[in-house]
Design an enzyme around this catalytic site. Sequence first.
Site, PDB file in Angstrom:
ATOM      1  N   GLU A 408       8.787 -21.150 -30.341  1.00  0.00           N
ATOM      2  CA  GLU A 408       7.828 -21.005 -29.237  1.00  0.00           C
ATOM      3  C   GLU A 408       6.393 -21.159 -29.703  1.00  0.00           C
ATOM      4  O   GLU A 408       5.554 -21.741 -29.020  1.00  0.00           O
ATOM      5  CB  GLU A 408       8.013 -19.641 -28.558  1.00  0.00           C
ATOM      6  CG  GLU A 408       9.259 -19.521 -27.673  1.00  0.00           C
ATOM      7  CD  GLU A 408      10.558 -19.365 -28.448  1.00  0.00           C
ATOM      8  OE1 GLU A 408      10.507 -19.250 -29.689  1.00  0.00           O
ATOM      9  OE2 GLU A 408      11.630 -19.359 -27.810  1.00  0.00           O
ATOM     10  N   PHE A 431      13.369 -17.663 -21.474  1.00  0.00           N
ATOM     11  CA  PHE A 431      13.230 -16.399 -20.750  1.00  0.00           C
ATOM     12  C   PHE A 431      11.836 -15.883 -21.085  1.00  0.00           C
ATOM     13  O   PHE A 431      11.375 -16.050 -22.221  1.00  0.00           O
ATOM     14  CB  PHE A 431      14.294 -15.382 -21.190  1.00  0.00           C
ATOM     15  CG  PHE A 431      15.673 -15.717 -20.676  1.00  0.00           C
ATOM     16  CD1 PHE A 431      16.160 -15.123 -19.517  1.00  0.00           C
ATOM     17  CD2 PHE A 431      16.469 -16.638 -21.336  1.00  0.00           C
ATOM     18  CE1 PHE A 431      17.429 -15.445 -19.035  1.00  0.00           C
ATOM     19  CE2 PHE A 431      17.734 -16.968 -20.867  1.00  0.00           C
ATOM     20  CZ  PHE A 431      18.221 -16.372 -19.711  1.00  0.00           C
ATOM     21  N   ASP A 433      10.859 -13.151 -21.852  1.00  0.00           N
ATOM     22  CA  ASP A 433      10.903 -12.242 -23.007  1.00  0.00           C
ATOM     23  C   ASP A 433      10.550 -12.961 -24.316  1.00  0.00           C
ATOM     24  O   ASP A 433       9.984 -12.375 -25.220  1.00  0.00           O
ATOM     25  CB  ASP A 433      12.316 -11.650 -23.153  1.00  0.00           C
ATOM     26  CG  ASP A 433      12.820 -11.083 -21.834  1.00  0.00           C
ATOM     27  OD1 ASP A 433      12.937  -9.864 -21.726  1.00  0.00           O
ATOM     28  OD2 ASP A 433      13.068 -11.877 -20.890  1.00  0.00           O
ATOM     29  N   HIS A 475      16.283  -9.921 -21.817  1.00  0.00           N
ATOM     30  CA  HIS A 475      16.325 -11.032 -20.860  1.00  0.00           C
ATOM     31  C   HIS A 475      15.911 -10.557 -19.476  1.00  0.00           C
ATOM     32  O   HIS A 475      16.313 -11.136 -18.483  1.00  0.00           O
ATOM     33  CB  HIS A 475      17.746 -11.627 -20.774  1.00  0.00           C
ATOM     34  CG  HIS A 475      18.162 -12.388 -21.982  1.00  0.00           C
ATOM     35  ND1 HIS A 475      18.583 -11.783 -23.143  1.00  0.00           N
ATOM     36  CD2 HIS A 475      18.223 -13.727 -22.221  1.00  0.00           C
ATOM     37  CE1 HIS A 475      18.896 -12.710 -24.026  1.00  0.00           C
ATOM     38  NE2 HIS A 475      18.688 -13.893 -23.504  1.00  0.00           N
TER      39      HIS A 475
END
Length: 669
Positions: A408, A431, A433, A475
Site C-alpha cells: 500500500e 479494505f 483497514d 476488515h
Amino acid sequence: MMKPETTPHIFFDYNRKDLDNEILLKLYRGMLKPRMIEEKMLILLRQGKVSKWFSGIGQEAISVGITAVLDKDEYILPMHRNLAVFTMRDIPLHRLFSQWQGKANGFTKGRDRSFHFGTQEFHIVGMISHLGPQFGVADGIALANKLKGNNKVCAVFTGEGGTSEGDIHEALNVASVWQLPVLFCVENNGYGLSTPTNEQYNCENIADRGKGYGMEAHIIEGNDILEVYTKLKNLVESMRINPRPVLLEFKTFRMRGHEEASGTKYVPTDLIDEWGLRDPLLNYESYLLNEGVLSEEKIQEFKDEFKHEIDENLDIAFAEPKIESTEANELNDVYKEFKYQEVKENSKKENIRLIDAISQGLKQSMERHDNLVIMGQDVAEYGGVFKITEGFVEQFGKDRVRNTPICESAIVSAAMGLSINGYKAIVEMQFADFVTSGFNPIINYLAKSHYRWSEKADVVVRMPCGAGVGAGPFHSQTNEAWFTHTPGLKVVYPAFPYDAKGLLATSIEDPNPVMFFEHKALYRSIRQDVPTDYYTLPLGKASLLKEGKDVTIITYGAGVHWALDTLDQNQEISADLIDLRTLVPLDTEAIYNSVKKTGKVIILQEDSMFGGIASDISALIMENCFEYLDAPVKRVASLETPIPFAANLESAYLPKQKFKEILLDLLSY
Ligand SMILES: Cc1ncc(C[n+]2csc(CCOP(=O)(O)OP(=O)(O)O)c2C)c(N)n1
C-alpha cells in the site's frame, strides 16, 4: 578551500575515455560550486545565520554525475545531501538561500526547511523527512513517463540507512514488476545518523539486493566523477531505449556529521582520513591539472566567479524581508483551488445498488479522464474483491487498470508520482483497514504537498469500510477520524447510491487528495434511482433527509440508515436528519441552521467514540450555537473496543440500539 594536507597525489585511476575538455570542466565546476556554497554555509551556521545544515561534502560526484547525464526535463528526486542536483539545474542561488532562511523567494513560503521542497520548473521533487516514500514517488513519475511513451528516465536518491525502510523495498519491488525506468541511487556513505552500515544491514553490498528484486544492479565508485558520469551516461541511454529500473550503489563517505550540530565523534578518525584521500573534487582537480585541462589560474578564475555569485545572491537573500503571512493565507494554501463545475444529471434513471453506482461513477470518470489510472490489489481481471472494477480491463486496458503487489505504501506514493507527472490516480484499498500500511505517504506526502510546495496530489483513495458484516477487527473498521484530523485531505463518506456516484465524480475531478469511504454493508443493501450518465455533486454540502422541529440528528454512512430505521419505527419523533456526506469540508452551515431551529442535537457515528468526528461536531455546536441549545449535545458511537467478529458481539459493539435509547432520553430532557 579546506584542502586536507594529504591530497595532491591522485587516488583514482581516472579514465576520461572520449570525453572532451568541455565536459571535463563542466563536471569540475559542477562539484566546485556546491562545495563552495557548503563551505560558506558552514561559516553562516557558526554565525547563527543558518539554522541547520546537512553536509554533502565529499559526495558531490554522485549528484553531479547523475544530474549531468539527465535531460533538464527528466525528474530527479534528491535527498538532504544532494545540493549539486539543485545547482546543476541552475536554480538561482538566491532562491536556494531564501529557502534555507524560510523566506518568500524560496520554494515553500517559509513552510518547510532545507531541501524539503520540489519545483516543477526545474523538474526536482524534494524529499519528505521520512525518506522512504521518495522511491515510490519515483515509481509513479516513471510510470507516467512509461504511459506517455516519452522515453524519459528519472532518478531518485537515498542513503543506505533509508534502504532499511519498508517503503524502499516496496517501491523497488513495484518498479521491477512494472519495469519502470528509474535509477534508484543509493549513496552508501557509511553511516545513517550515527549508525554504521554493519548495524544497518547484513548483506555485503546493497546492490546485491538487485537479484532479489529481479533488477539490474551495479556498484559504482561514488567519488570518482568520471566513473559515475560515464557509467550513468551509458545506462541512461540504454534505459531510454529499453525502459527498466536499475539499482545503483555508490560507495562514498559522509565526511561531516549527520547534520552539523551532531558532529562525528563516533566515526573513527582513520576512516575520515582514509576517505579524505578520496575527496572527489580535490582528486579530480589534480587530475585535470595533470591532464592540462585545468590550470591554477583557471581554478582561481572559477573560484572568483562562484564566490562573486554566492556573495551576490546571499546579499539578495539577506536583504529579503522576513516572510509575512496571515491566518487566511496559510489556511488557503492547504488545498489547491478547485472550482466545482456542476455537471447536471440526465433524466434517465435506473434503480441500482450502492456498489453499482460506485462502479458506474468510476467507469464514467475513466471515460472522461484519459489520464486517470486505477491501482489496487486484484482490481484488474479479477475486478477487485467487491467486483467494482469488473470489466474495466477490457474497456480501459491494463495500463490504466493496474493490479498491484501487496504494498500500500509504495502504491500511494506512486499515485503521488503519477499526479506530479500529469496523471490522476485512484488507489483502491482492498479494505479500509489496510490503509495503515499506506499511512505514511497519505499523511505526510499527499496531505502536505500543496501547503509545502504548491504541488497538487490528484489522488483518490477508495476505502471500503465499516462493520455489520461479521468480518472482525481487521476488515470492519471505519477509520475516517485518522484522516479528518489531517489538514490537506478531503474526506467523503456517502450513504446512498446517488450521492456516491456524484461525489466520486467530483472527488476525481478535484486535484486534492480525497479519502473516499464506501460502506461495505451498504454496498448491496441500499438501492436508489440513479441518473445513468455522468454527473457531479459538490463536496462540503450535507443533505437534509428529513425535516422536523424537536431534534437534529447528525450522522453519515451506515448511521444514516440506522437513524432512518429508528425514525421509521418511531413516527412520532419530529427530527431534522442531516446526512453529512462529506466530513472534510464539513457543512457547518447546515448543522448550525438546524440546531438553531431544534435546540437539541444528537450525533451518531459508527466509529468508537473518543477522538471521533462526533466530538468535534459537538464542540463546534457548543461554541457556535450554545445559546440556542435546550439540552446537552449527545454523541452516540461504538464501544471503545476493537470490532468483534461474532454477530451478537458485533451488534452489541455497534451503536444502533443505543442510539434509539439516547435519542428518546434527549427528547424528554
Ligand atoms: C522514518 C524516519 N525515521 C528516522 C528519521 C531520522 N533520520 C533522518 S536522516 C537519518 C539517517 C539517514 O541515513 P541514510 O539514509 O544513510 O542517509 P545519510 O544521512 O547518511 O545521507 C535518520 C535516522 C527520519 N527522518 N525518518
